[in-house]
Design a protein around this motif. Structure first.
Motif, PDB file in Angstrom:
ATOM      1  N   ILE A  58      44.338  35.224  42.096  1.00 22.45           N
ATOM      2  CA  ILE A  58      44.015  36.356  41.230  1.00 22.45           C
ATOM      3  C   ILE A  58      44.966  37.509  41.510  1.00 22.45           C
ATOM      4  O   ILE A  58      45.126  37.931  42.662  1.00 22.45           O
ATOM      5  N   LEU A  59      45.593  37.994  40.447  1.00 22.54           N
ATOM      6  CA  LEU A  59      46.433  39.192  40.534  1.00 22.54           C
ATOM      7  C   LEU A  59      45.572  40.383  40.148  1.00 22.54           C
ATOM      8  O   LEU A  59      44.879  40.350  39.128  1.00 22.54           O
ATOM      9  N   ILE A  60      45.621  41.416  40.969  1.00 20.16           N
ATOM     10  CA  ILE A  60      44.859  42.628  40.694  1.00 20.16           C
ATOM     11  C   ILE A  60      45.858  43.757  40.448  1.00 20.16           C
ATOM     12  O   ILE A  60      46.662  44.094  41.318  1.00 20.16           O
ATOM     13  N   PHE A  61      45.828  44.265  39.232  1.00 21.50           N
ATOM     14  CA  PHE A  61      46.728  45.341  38.837  1.00 21.50           C
ATOM     15  C   PHE A  61      45.956  46.654  38.888  1.00 21.50           C
ATOM     16  O   PHE A  61      45.044  46.878  38.094  1.00 21.50           O
ATOM     17  N   ASN A  62      46.307  47.516  39.829  1.00 21.85           N
ATOM     18  CA  ASN A  62      45.694  48.840  39.949  1.00 21.85           C
ATOM     19  C   ASN A  62      46.712  49.884  39.503  1.00 21.85           C
ATOM     20  O   ASN A  62      47.842  49.909  40.001  1.00 21.85           O
ATOM     21  N   HIS A  68      50.318  53.673  32.604  1.00 22.34           N
ATOM     22  CA  HIS A  68      50.821  52.300  32.512  1.00 22.34           C
ATOM     23  C   HIS A  68      49.816  51.400  31.787  1.00 22.34           C
ATOM     24  O   HIS A  68      48.666  51.783  31.571  1.00 22.34           O
ATOM     25  N   ASN A  69      50.279  50.212  31.474  1.00 22.23           N
ATOM     26  CA  ASN A  69      49.425  49.112  31.045  1.00 22.23           C
ATOM     27  C   ASN A  69      50.034  47.836  31.616  1.00 22.23           C
ATOM     28  O   ASN A  69      51.046  47.880  32.317  1.00 22.23           O
ATOM     29  N   VAL A  70      49.426  46.710  31.338  1.00 20.51           N
ATOM     30  CA  VAL A  70      49.951  45.411  31.757  1.00 20.51           C
ATOM     31  C   VAL A  70      49.949  44.523  30.529  1.00 20.51           C
ATOM     32  O   VAL A  70      48.917  44.383  29.859  1.00 20.51           O
ATOM     33  N   VAL A  71      51.102  43.944  30.227  1.00 14.57           N
ATOM     34  CA  VAL A  71      51.215  43.039  29.084  1.00 14.57           C
ATOM     35  C   VAL A  71      51.763  41.713  29.588  1.00 14.57           C
ATOM     36  O   VAL A  71      52.804  41.682  30.250  1.00 14.57           O
ATOM     37  N   GLU A  72      51.048  40.632  29.287  1.00 14.00           N
ATOM     38  CA  GLU A  72      51.539  39.304  29.647  1.00 14.00           C
ATOM     39  C   GLU A  72      52.420  38.818  28.511  1.00 14.00           C
ATOM     40  O   GLU A  72      51.963  38.706  27.366  1.00 14.00           O
ATOM     41  N   SER A  91      44.506  47.225  29.864  1.00 14.51           N
ATOM     42  CA  SER A  91      44.663  48.674  29.993  1.00 14.51           C
ATOM     43  C   SER A  91      43.513  49.342  30.747  1.00 14.51           C
ATOM     44  O   SER A  91      43.306  50.539  30.610  1.00 14.51           O
ATOM     45  N   SER A  92      42.794  48.589  31.567  1.00 14.89           N
ATOM     46  CA  SER A  92      41.652  49.162  32.284  1.00 14.89           C
ATOM     47  C   SER A  92      42.057  49.970  33.510  1.00 14.89           C
ATOM     48  O   SER A  92      41.304  50.808  33.983  1.00 14.89           O
ATOM     49  N   GLY A  93      43.246  49.669  34.056  1.00 20.73           N
ATOM     50  CA  GLY A  93      43.661  50.290  35.303  1.00 20.73           C
ATOM     51  C   GLY A  93      43.189  49.530  36.529  1.00 20.73           C
ATOM     52  O   GLY A  93      43.572  49.845  37.648  1.00 20.73           O
ATOM     53  N   LYS A  94      42.367  48.516  36.309  1.00 23.01           N
ATOM     54  CA  LYS A  94      41.859  47.661  37.386  1.00 23.01           C
ATOM     55  C   LYS A  94      41.768  46.229  36.866  1.00 23.01           C
ATOM     56  O   LYS A  94      40.718  45.589  36.943  1.00 23.01           O
ATOM     57  N   ASP A  95      42.859  45.739  36.339  1.00 24.25           N
ATOM     58  CA  ASP A  95      42.877  44.425  35.687  1.00 24.25           C
ATOM     59  C   ASP A  95      42.957  43.303  36.705  1.00 24.25           C
ATOM     60  O   ASP A  95      43.708  43.378  37.675  1.00 24.25           O
ATOM     61  N   ARG A  96      42.181  42.253  36.466  1.00 24.69           N
ATOM     62  CA  ARG A  96      42.165  41.065  37.319  1.00 24.69           C
ATOM     63  C   ARG A  96      42.571  39.887  36.446  1.00 24.69           C
ATOM     64  O   ARG A  96      41.908  39.592  35.454  1.00 24.69           O
ATOM     65  N   ILE A  97      43.645  39.206  36.843  1.00 24.74           N
ATOM     66  CA  ILE A  97      44.160  38.095  36.047  1.00 24.74           C
ATOM     67  C   ILE A  97      44.228  36.861  36.929  1.00 24.74           C
ATOM     68  O   ILE A  97      44.907  36.854  37.958  1.00 24.74           O
TER      69      ILE A  97
END
Length: 125
Positions: A58-62, A68-72, A91-97
Motif C-alpha cells: 500500500i502506497l500512502i500519499f500524504n 497537490h493531488n495524485v493522478v495515476e 485528492s484527499s491528501g491522505k490517499d491509500r493505493i
C-alpha cells in the motif's frame, strides 16, 4: 457427547489455522509513506529508488490537497507529465493505493509540479 467435543475441537483448530494464515498474508503487505516524512511533494524525487514493491503493498500519499493531488497515469503520461480524462485522480491528501502486479506511474497534475519532480514510478512484483 464425545463426538461433539471432537467436532468442536476440529472446528476450533481449523479456525485457528485460518486466522494464522490470514494474518501472515496480511503481514506480508508493506505500507509505504510516499516521500517519507516529507510526504508527497517536490522533495519526493527518487524516493521509490531501491525499494522492492510487491503486489498488495500500500502506497500512502500524504499532502496538502490545496497544493497537490495524485493522478495515476500510463507510461506516456508519466514521461510527458500529462493525464487523460480516464486517469484516476486522488485528492484527499491522505490517499491509500493498493498495488497490483506491474508498473504504476503517479504524477501531480497541478501546473508545473510533475515537471518539477512531483512524480514517481513504481514496479510491483
Amino acid at each position: 457427547m464425545y463426538s461433539q467435543g471432537r467436532s468442536s475441537a476440529m472446528r476450533t483448530a481449523v479456525s485457528a489455522i485460518l486466522i494464522v494464515f490470514l494474518l501472515s498474508v496480511q503481514a506480508q503487505a508493506a505500507r509505504y509513506d510516499v516521500g517519507g516524512s516529507s510526504g508527497w511533494g517536490f522533495s519526493t524525487g527518487n524516493w521509490a529508488s531501491g525499494k522492492n514493491f510487491k503486489a498488495g503493498d500500500i502506497l500512502i500519499f500524504n499532502y496538502d490537497p490545496s497544493l497537490h493531488n495524485v493522478v495515476e497515469v500510463d507510461a506516456n503520461g508519466y514521461k510527458g507529465c500529462s493525464s487523460s480524462a480516464k486517469a484516476k485522480t486522488y485528492s484527499s491528501g491522505k490517499d491509500r493505493i493498493k498495488l497490483v502486479k506491474g508498473k504504476h506511474y503517479f504524477i501531480c497534475s497541478f501546473a508545473g509540479h510533475c515537471g518539477g519532480g512531483v512524480k514517481i514510478e513504481v514496479n510491483a512484483l
